[in-house]
Scaffold this motif. Structure first.
Motif, PDB file in Angstrom:
ATOM      1  N   SER A  98      45.751  -0.106  37.919  1.00 25.47           N
ATOM      2  CA  SER A  98      44.941   0.135  39.330  1.00 25.47           C
ATOM      3  C   SER A  98      43.693  -0.510  39.028  1.00 25.47           C
ATOM      4  N   THR A  99      43.383  -1.364  40.070  1.00 23.72           N
ATOM      5  CA  THR A  99      42.060  -2.208  40.030  1.00 23.72           C
ATOM      6  C   THR A  99      41.136  -1.687  41.208  1.00 23.72           C
ATOM      7  N   CYS A 100      39.812  -1.857  41.192  1.00 21.95           N
ATOM      8  CA  CYS A 100      39.160  -1.535  42.260  1.00 21.95           C
ATOM      9  C   CYS A 100      38.697  -2.742  43.088  1.00 21.95           C
ATOM     10  N   VAL A 101      37.734  -2.575  43.765  1.00 24.61           N
ATOM     11  CA  VAL A 101      37.341  -3.884  44.490  1.00 24.61           C
ATOM     12  C   VAL A 101      37.127  -5.275  43.752  1.00 24.61           C
ATOM     13  N   ASN A 102      36.313  -5.048  42.822  1.00 28.63           N
ATOM     14  CA  ASN A 102      35.870  -6.131  41.950  1.00 28.63           C
ATOM     15  C   ASN A 102      37.196  -6.614  41.133  1.00 28.63           C
ATOM     16  N   GLY A 103      38.291  -6.199  41.315  1.00 26.98           N
ATOM     17  CA  GLY A 103      39.380  -6.776  40.525  1.00 26.98           C
ATOM     18  C   GLY A 103      39.623  -6.300  39.221  1.00 26.98           C
ATOM     19  N   LYS A 104      38.724  -5.154  38.686  1.00 22.81           N
ATOM     20  CA  LYS A 104      38.524  -4.624  37.329  1.00 22.81           C
ATOM     21  C   LYS A 104      39.358  -3.091  37.325  1.00 22.81           C
ATOM     22  N   CYS A 105      39.870  -2.519  36.209  1.00 21.92           N
ATOM     23  CA  CYS A 105      40.162  -1.262  36.573  1.00 21.92           C
ATOM     24  C   CYS A 105      38.830  -0.350  36.264  1.00 21.92           C
ATOM     25  N   SER A 106      38.747   0.705  36.890  1.00 23.52           N
ATOM     26  CA  SER A 106      37.722   1.586  36.787  1.00 23.52           C
ATOM     27  C   SER A 106      37.487   2.430  35.554  1.00 23.52           C
ATOM     28  N   ILE A 107      38.917   2.495  35.018  1.00 15.94           N
ATOM     29  CA  ILE A 107      38.894   3.463  33.675  1.00 15.94           C
ATOM     30  C   ILE A 107      38.864   2.437  32.564  1.00 15.94           C
ATOM     31  N   ASP A 108      38.184   3.036  31.597  1.00 20.43           N
ATOM     32  CA  ASP A 108      37.883   2.261  30.374  1.00 20.43           C
ATOM     33  C   ASP A 108      39.186   2.248  29.485  1.00 20.43           C
ATOM     34  N   LYS A 109      39.483   3.768  29.335  1.00 18.70           N
ATOM     35  CA  LYS A 109      40.626   3.932  28.257  1.00 18.70           C
ATOM     36  C   LYS A 109      41.583   4.935  28.568  1.00 18.70           C
ATOM     37  N   PHE A 110      42.732   5.001  28.673  1.00 22.92           N
ATOM     38  CA  PHE A 110      43.751   5.939  28.909  1.00 22.92           C
ATOM     39  C   PHE A 110      44.166   6.803  27.626  1.00 22.92           C
ATOM     40  N   PHE A 111      44.122   8.132  27.397  1.00 19.79           N
ATOM     41  CA  PHE A 111      44.658   8.716  26.481  1.00 19.79           C
ATOM     42  C   PHE A 111      45.824   9.532  26.867  1.00 19.79           C
ATOM     43  N   GLY A 112      47.100   9.286  26.189  1.00 18.85           N
ATOM     44  CA  GLY A 112      48.212  10.070  26.702  1.00 18.85           C
ATOM     45  C   GLY A 112      48.327  11.335  25.646  1.00 18.85           C
ATOM     46  N   ILE A 113      48.863  12.415  26.430  1.00 21.29           N
ATOM     47  CA  ILE A 113      49.198  13.869  25.761  1.00 21.29           C
ATOM     48  C   ILE A 113      50.424  14.047  26.037  1.00 21.29           C
ATOM     49  N   PRO A 114      51.224  15.124  25.347  1.00 17.61           N
ATOM     50  CA  PRO A 114      52.360  15.573  25.397  1.00 17.61           C
ATOM     51  C   PRO A 114      52.052  16.519  26.694  1.00 17.61           C
ATOM     52  N   SER A 115      53.075  16.751  27.740  1.00 18.06           N
ATOM     53  CA  SER A 115      52.944  17.655  28.988  1.00 18.06           C
ATOM     54  C   SER A 115      54.284  18.332  29.144  1.00 18.06           C
ATOM     55  N   GLY A 116      54.027  19.607  29.327  1.00 18.47           N
ATOM     56  CA  GLY A 116      55.394  20.408  29.821  1.00 18.47           C
ATOM     57  C   GLY A 116      54.840  21.367  31.027  1.00 18.47           C
ATOM     58  N   LYS A 117      55.904  21.760  31.600  1.00 15.14           N
ATOM     59  CA  LYS A 117      55.620  22.690  32.745  1.00 15.14           C
ATOM     60  C   LYS A 117      56.553  23.894  32.925  1.00 15.14           C
ATOM     61  N   PHE A 118      56.239  24.791  33.563  1.00 12.56           N
ATOM     62  CA  PHE A 118      57.007  25.938  33.795  1.00 12.56           C
ATOM     63  C   PHE A 118      57.657  25.948  35.158  1.00 12.56           C
ATOM     64  N   ARG A 119      59.231  25.799  35.217  1.00 11.47           N
ATOM     65  CA  ARG A 119      59.729  25.611  36.483  1.00 11.47           C
ATOM     66  C   ARG A 119      59.903  26.761  37.203  1.00 11.47           C
ATOM     67  N   ARG A 120      60.372  26.688  38.498  1.00 16.04           N
ATOM     68  CA  ARG A 120      60.418  27.997  39.189  1.00 16.04           C
ATOM     69  C   ARG A 120      61.819  28.799  39.072  1.00 16.04           C
ATOM     70  N   ASN A 121      62.976  28.088  38.285  1.00 19.06           N
ATOM     71  CA  ASN A 121      64.099  28.562  38.146  1.00 19.06           C
ATOM     72  C   ASN A 121      64.327  28.675  36.690  1.00 19.06           C
ATOM     73  N   PHE A 122      65.248  29.339  36.341  1.00 18.94           N
ATOM     74  CA  PHE A 122      65.624  29.566  34.928  1.00 18.94           C
ATOM     75  C   PHE A 122      66.126  28.276  34.397  1.00 18.94           C
ATOM     76  N   ASP A 123      65.392  27.590  33.270  1.00 19.80           N
ATOM     77  CA  ASP A 123      65.865  26.314  32.760  1.00 19.80           C
ATOM     78  C   ASP A 123      65.680  26.394  31.188  1.00 19.80           C
ATOM     79  N   PHE A 124      66.435  25.998  30.437  1.00 20.61           N
ATOM     80  CA  PHE A 124      66.037  25.864  29.090  1.00 20.61           C
ATOM     81  C   PHE A 124      65.057  25.038  28.753  1.00 20.61           C
ATOM     82  N   LYS A 125      64.541  24.223  29.588  1.00 24.01           N
ATOM     83  CA  LYS A 125      63.589  23.046  29.380  1.00 24.01           C
ATOM     84  C   LYS A 125      62.256  23.900  29.292  1.00 24.01           C
ATOM     85  N   ASN A 126      62.327  25.132  29.908  1.00 21.86           N
ATOM     86  CA  ASN A 126      60.957  25.929  30.018  1.00 21.86           C
ATOM     87  C   ASN A 126      60.550  26.356  28.540  1.00 21.86           C
TER      88      ASN A 126
END
Length: 385
Positions: free
Chosen positions: A57-85
């Motif tokens: 993603s770039t802003c108006v001046n052609g550069k990304c406004s974000i200096d650094k990205f940090f990735g983390i594990p992500s999970g969620k709770f689904r509305r129906n029964f799912d073993f992934k929960n």
């Protein structure tokens, strides 16, 4: 050195509005605090497209406004029964641990959350570490992630005044109505560039332009409706169709008559030209995701909306669509109404100039005079200076 962290992800809908805020925030710092250096970090999902979307993603001046990205594990709770929960419980715990040490390392002055389940661990850890949290909800009704994040928040930002009623009276005191952030490119969109991209001679055009947005994966429901009614649609409109991955075989170019092909332009994806294409369209036929709605509303486009509904969704698109319909900016085809009869009726109404002008005027009333991204950037700026 001022450090500000952003969090959110899972879909572009949780990232692009945040990028719009980051762009405005960086511009604000450059204008107001020329000697103060700003660093913006993004905490998103370590898998999926979050990193790619943020870093490209770039802003108006052609550069990304974000200096650094940090990735983390992500999970969620689904509305129906799912073993992934069960599996996702461990991902959430890992996300909490990762978020804690990331925030401890960068020590941001404030954390801005744009939502999605990946944003929950950083918000919880920010509160533990005493970092102020600003969380934004783009939909008319707050999702589960926003409800959880509101417990950690110093301020809760919402897109609609009516959204306040879904929070407790105590939480309502913390709410600020900002609108939904839209990327700057939409405010600068030019209809003429859209016509040029589509290779349409505006002067010779005898029909209104209908832009159909089938979504990145291709909305089977919308695309099948287009296929079923392609002859009627092309008689009444010049149809520009972003199909996504899914395209019904019956509307592949080789199976269409010459008459239909003259008024039908399918595209699997429209990328950087999308703001200009929306600007040149007379009517939009689309799902009712909040970001798409606001992008179209910024450009004052009349809409026919077919919201995603059923067990796979919490009903946020239905609520979004009904809000725009109630305020005169759209016609909604909900549930069983999303059929040939109701589609044709809605598009016959939208073919009238008076109706389109009325919807455009309604869009102008919905959109705040000041850009929502700028409103939020000012709030973040004032919280750290």
């Amino acid at each position: 050195m001022t450090k500000i962290a952003f969090t959110g992800g899972g879909t572009g809908g949780h990232i692009y509005p945040g990028i719009a805020v980051a762009d405005e925030l960086r511009a604000k710092f450059e204008k107001e605090k020329t000697e103060e250096k700003l660093e913006i970090y993004w905490i998103g999902n370590c898998s999926g497209m979050d990193r790619t979307i943020v870093e490209k993603s770039t802003c108006v001046n052609g550069k990304c406004s974000i200096d650094k990205f940090f990735g983390i594990p992500s999970g969620k709770f689904r509305r129906n029964f799912d073993f992934k929960n069960f599996i996702d419980i461990f991902k959430i715990i890992a996300g909490l641990i990762s978020s804690f040490f990331i925030l401890l390392k960068i020590k941001p002055a404030v954390l801005f959350s744009k939502g999605g389940f990946v944003s929950v661990p950083p918000c919880i850890c920010a509160k533990i570490l005493g970092i102020p949290v600003y969380t934004h909800e783009c939909d008319f009704t707050p999702g589960l992630a926003t409800r959880i994040n509101s417990r950690s928040a110093s301020k809760i930002l919402v897109s609609y005044e009516e959204t306040k009623k879904f929070f407790s009276s105590k939480k309502q005191e913390m709410i600020i109505v900002t609108g939904n952030p839209v990327r700057p490119v939409f405010y600068a969109a030019e209809a003429q560039k859209g016509f040029e991209f589509l290779e349409i001679n505006k002067e010779k055009l005898s029909k209104p332009v209908l832009l159909v947005l089938g979504g990145s994966s291709g909305s089977k429901q919308i695309n099948d409706l287009v296929a079923e009614n392609i002859e009627w649609l092309t008689e009444q409109y010049f149809v520009v169709h972003q199909t996504g991955i899914y395209l019904p075989p019956s509307i592949s170019q080789e199976k269409l008559s010459e008459k239909v092909r003259q008024s039908y332009r399918p595209y699997k994806f429209i990328y950087e030209q999308m703001p200009h294409v929306i600007a040149c369209a007379d009517v939009i036929l689309s799902r009712a995701g909040s970001n798409s709605l606001w992008e179209c509303a910024v450009l004052n486009r009349p809409m026919v909306l077919i919201p995603l509904c059923g067990k796979a969704t919490r009903g946020d698109q239905v609520d979004n669509a009904l809000y725009f319909e109630k305020n005169g900016a759209a016609i909604t085809l909900n549930g069983n109404d999303a059929d040939r009869e109701h589609l044709i009726n809605a598009l016959e109404i939208m073919a009238q100039n008076e109706k389109r002008e009325s919807c455009s005027a309604a869009c102008r009333k919905i959109i705040p005079a000041q850009k929502p991204a700028s409103i939020i950037a000012n709030l973040l700026y004032n919280s750290v200076v």
